[in-house]
Design a protein around this motif. Sequence first.
Motif, PDB file in Angstrom:
ATOM      1  N   LEU A 236      15.293   4.821  -6.512  1.00 22.96           N
ATOM      2  CA  LEU A 236      15.504   5.128  -5.101  1.00 22.96           C
ATOM      3  C   LEU A 236      14.488   5.897  -4.502  1.00 22.96           C
ATOM      4  O   LEU A 236      14.021   5.655  -3.485  1.00 22.96           O
ATOM      5  N   VAL A 237      13.713   6.924  -5.228  1.00 25.88           N
ATOM      6  CA  VAL A 237      12.786   7.703  -4.631  1.00 25.88           C
ATOM      7  C   VAL A 237      11.556   6.406  -4.324  1.00 25.88           C
ATOM      8  O   VAL A 237      10.794   6.643  -3.192  1.00 25.88           O
ATOM      9  N   GLY A 238      11.187   5.664  -5.241  1.00 24.92           N
ATOM     10  CA  GLY A 238      10.327   4.683  -4.993  1.00 24.92           C
ATOM     11  C   GLY A 238      10.521   3.780  -3.660  1.00 24.92           C
ATOM     12  O   GLY A 238       9.755   3.547  -2.751  1.00 24.92           O
ATOM     13  N   ILE A 239      11.849   3.491  -3.580  1.00 26.17           N
ATOM     14  CA  ILE A 239      12.413   2.412  -2.425  1.00 26.17           C
ATOM     15  C   ILE A 239      12.334   3.513  -1.012  1.00 26.17           C
ATOM     16  O   ILE A 239      11.613   3.024   0.084  1.00 26.17           O
ATOM     17  N   ASN A 240      12.660   4.684  -1.268  1.00 26.58           N
ATOM     18  CA  ASN A 240      12.329   5.537  -0.100  1.00 26.58           C
ATOM     19  C   ASN A 240      11.048   5.740   0.279  1.00 26.58           C
ATOM     20  O   ASN A 240      10.776   5.486   1.644  1.00 26.58           O
ATOM     21  N   ARG A 241      10.203   5.987  -0.367  1.00 30.35           N
ATOM     22  CA  ARG A 241       8.858   6.108  -0.198  1.00 30.35           C
ATOM     23  C   ARG A 241       8.202   4.876   0.314  1.00 30.35           C
ATOM     24  O   ARG A 241       7.387   4.960   1.353  1.00 30.35           O
ATOM     25  N   ARG A 242       8.510   3.667  -0.196  1.00 28.22           N
ATOM     26  CA  ARG A 242       8.038   2.605   0.350  1.00 28.22           C
ATOM     27  C   ARG A 242       8.486   2.226   1.919  1.00 28.22           C
ATOM     28  O   ARG A 242       7.678   1.761   2.589  1.00 28.22           O
ATOM     29  N   LEU A 243       9.706   2.365   2.109  1.00 30.50           N
ATOM     30  CA  LEU A 243      10.258   2.047   3.210  1.00 30.50           C
ATOM     31  C   LEU A 243       9.683   3.329   4.265  1.00 30.50           C
ATOM     32  O   LEU A 243       9.611   2.846   5.618  1.00 30.50           O
ATOM     33  N   TRP A 244       9.607   4.564   4.020  1.00 28.95           N
ATOM     34  CA  TRP A 244       8.857   5.516   4.898  1.00 28.95           C
ATOM     35  C   TRP A 244       7.738   5.015   5.134  1.00 28.95           C
ATOM     36  O   TRP A 244       7.080   5.107   6.493  1.00 28.95           O
ATOM     37  N   ARG A 245       6.832   4.598   4.137  1.00 36.55           N
ATOM     38  CA  ARG A 245       5.573   4.228   4.597  1.00 36.55           C
ATOM     39  C   ARG A 245       5.398   3.025   5.711  1.00 36.55           C
ATOM     40  O   ARG A 245       4.498   2.872   6.603  1.00 36.55           O
ATOM     41  N   ARG A 246       6.390   1.940   5.314  1.00 38.93           N
ATOM     42  CA  ARG A 246       6.402   0.828   6.242  1.00 38.93           C
ATOM     43  C   ARG A 246       6.926   1.270   7.761  1.00 38.93           C
ATOM     44  O   ARG A 246       6.283   0.621   8.708  1.00 38.93           O
ATOM     45  N   ALA A 247       7.633   2.024   7.644  1.00 40.77           N
ATOM     46  CA  ALA A 247       8.259   2.458   9.191  1.00 40.77           C
ATOM     47  C   ALA A 247       7.091   3.375   9.886  1.00 40.77           C
ATOM     48  O   ALA A 247       6.738   3.088  11.006  1.00 40.77           O
ATOM     49  N   ARG A 248       6.187   4.205   9.195  1.00 40.69           N
ATOM     50  CA  ARG A 248       5.178   5.034   9.527  1.00 40.69           C
ATOM     51  C   ARG A 248       4.128   4.057  10.091  1.00 40.69           C
ATOM     52  O   ARG A 248       3.635   4.307  11.221  1.00 40.69           O
ATOM     53  N   ASP A 249       3.772   3.118   9.379  1.00 39.77           N
ATOM     54  CA  ASP A 249       2.673   2.022   9.685  1.00 39.77           C
ATOM     55  C   ASP A 249       3.039   1.148  10.951  1.00 39.77           C
ATOM     56  O   ASP A 249       2.167   0.798  11.810  1.00 39.77           O
ATOM     57  N   ARG A 250       4.447   0.887  10.857  1.00 37.83           N
ATOM     58  CA  ARG A 250       4.988   0.054  11.862  1.00 37.83           C
ATOM     59  C   ARG A 250       4.840   0.832  13.330  1.00 37.83           C
ATOM     60  O   ARG A 250       4.497   0.392  14.379  1.00 37.83           O
ATOM     61  N   ARG A 251       5.315   2.003  13.200  1.00 36.96           N
ATOM     62  CA  ARG A 251       5.143   2.860  14.383  1.00 36.96           C
ATOM     63  C   ARG A 251       3.670   3.118  14.988  1.00 36.96           C
ATOM     64  O   ARG A 251       3.351   3.091  16.130  1.00 36.96           O
ATOM     65  N   ALA A 252       2.852   3.354  13.894  1.00 38.78           N
ATOM     66  CA  ALA A 252       1.300   3.517  14.277  1.00 38.78           C
ATOM     67  C   ALA A 252       0.850   2.268  14.977  1.00 38.78           C
ATOM     68  O   ALA A 252      -0.036   2.363  15.966  1.00 38.78           O
TER      69      ALA A 252
END
Length: 272
Positions: A236-252
Amino acid sequence: MTSRIDGHVSPERERDAARARARARAFTRARRIATRRNRRLLGVFRLALALLEVVALIGNFAYVLGFRAFATANFFSYFTIQSAFLAVATLLVAGGYALLAPRDPPWLGIVRTMVTVYIVISGIVFALIVANASTRDYRIEVPWSDTLLHFVVPALALVAWTADSVFAVNPRVPWSTVGWVLVFPSLWLVYTLFRGEDVGWYPYFFLDETQVGGMGGVVLYCAVVLVIFVAVTALLVGINRRLWRRARDRRARRSGTPGRRGGPEAATAPQR
């Protein structure tokens, strides 16, 4: 055409920069509005899930009252029941934050992840116990309250947890959660083993050495369950961090800024 005239930025370049700033401001406003809407929806969902868990707990307590051998202390000694109470408290707090605050505090992400793991694994263990019972020629009845407690609520909790990771408004869940997740199960295990020795009752068969071939069997089963806690939490932690990075890069990408560091607001923050 030169970009500067007499040392000044050309009008065309100024207009382009102004349009870029306007697009960035519009994107920021739209994202804030969408974030507030998503947070409200998530808050309502969390509170509704807490209510559903309370209904399941009340229904399950009413169900076990029908058994002559029922002992109230035994009911509240089940890991499922204790983790369900933790889930209710956590969901109520998380629902309040989602409705009233722009983001959750970092500690709440850790607690929500741990509680999600607890109720999910409770469902997995319950399913294994029911399956094991069928191989031993006896049947475990699964009333609607157990269905809610062990299957429906854990599945919906995973949905809420995943939605939060996809929105990526809150801080990332740290890897230290993998260690923290073992604290409550370890304390519960010590309490249960000492209490079981005293009263002659264990909530799960694998904690009773007479049913698993001695204390070695108990240790083996408990070790396997604790490893499952660690593995599910790490997943779950790995999934959370991966989704978080994707959302950050998408917003960027949408805002046209690097957004490689910091929290979700980094995409629109000035780079220093």
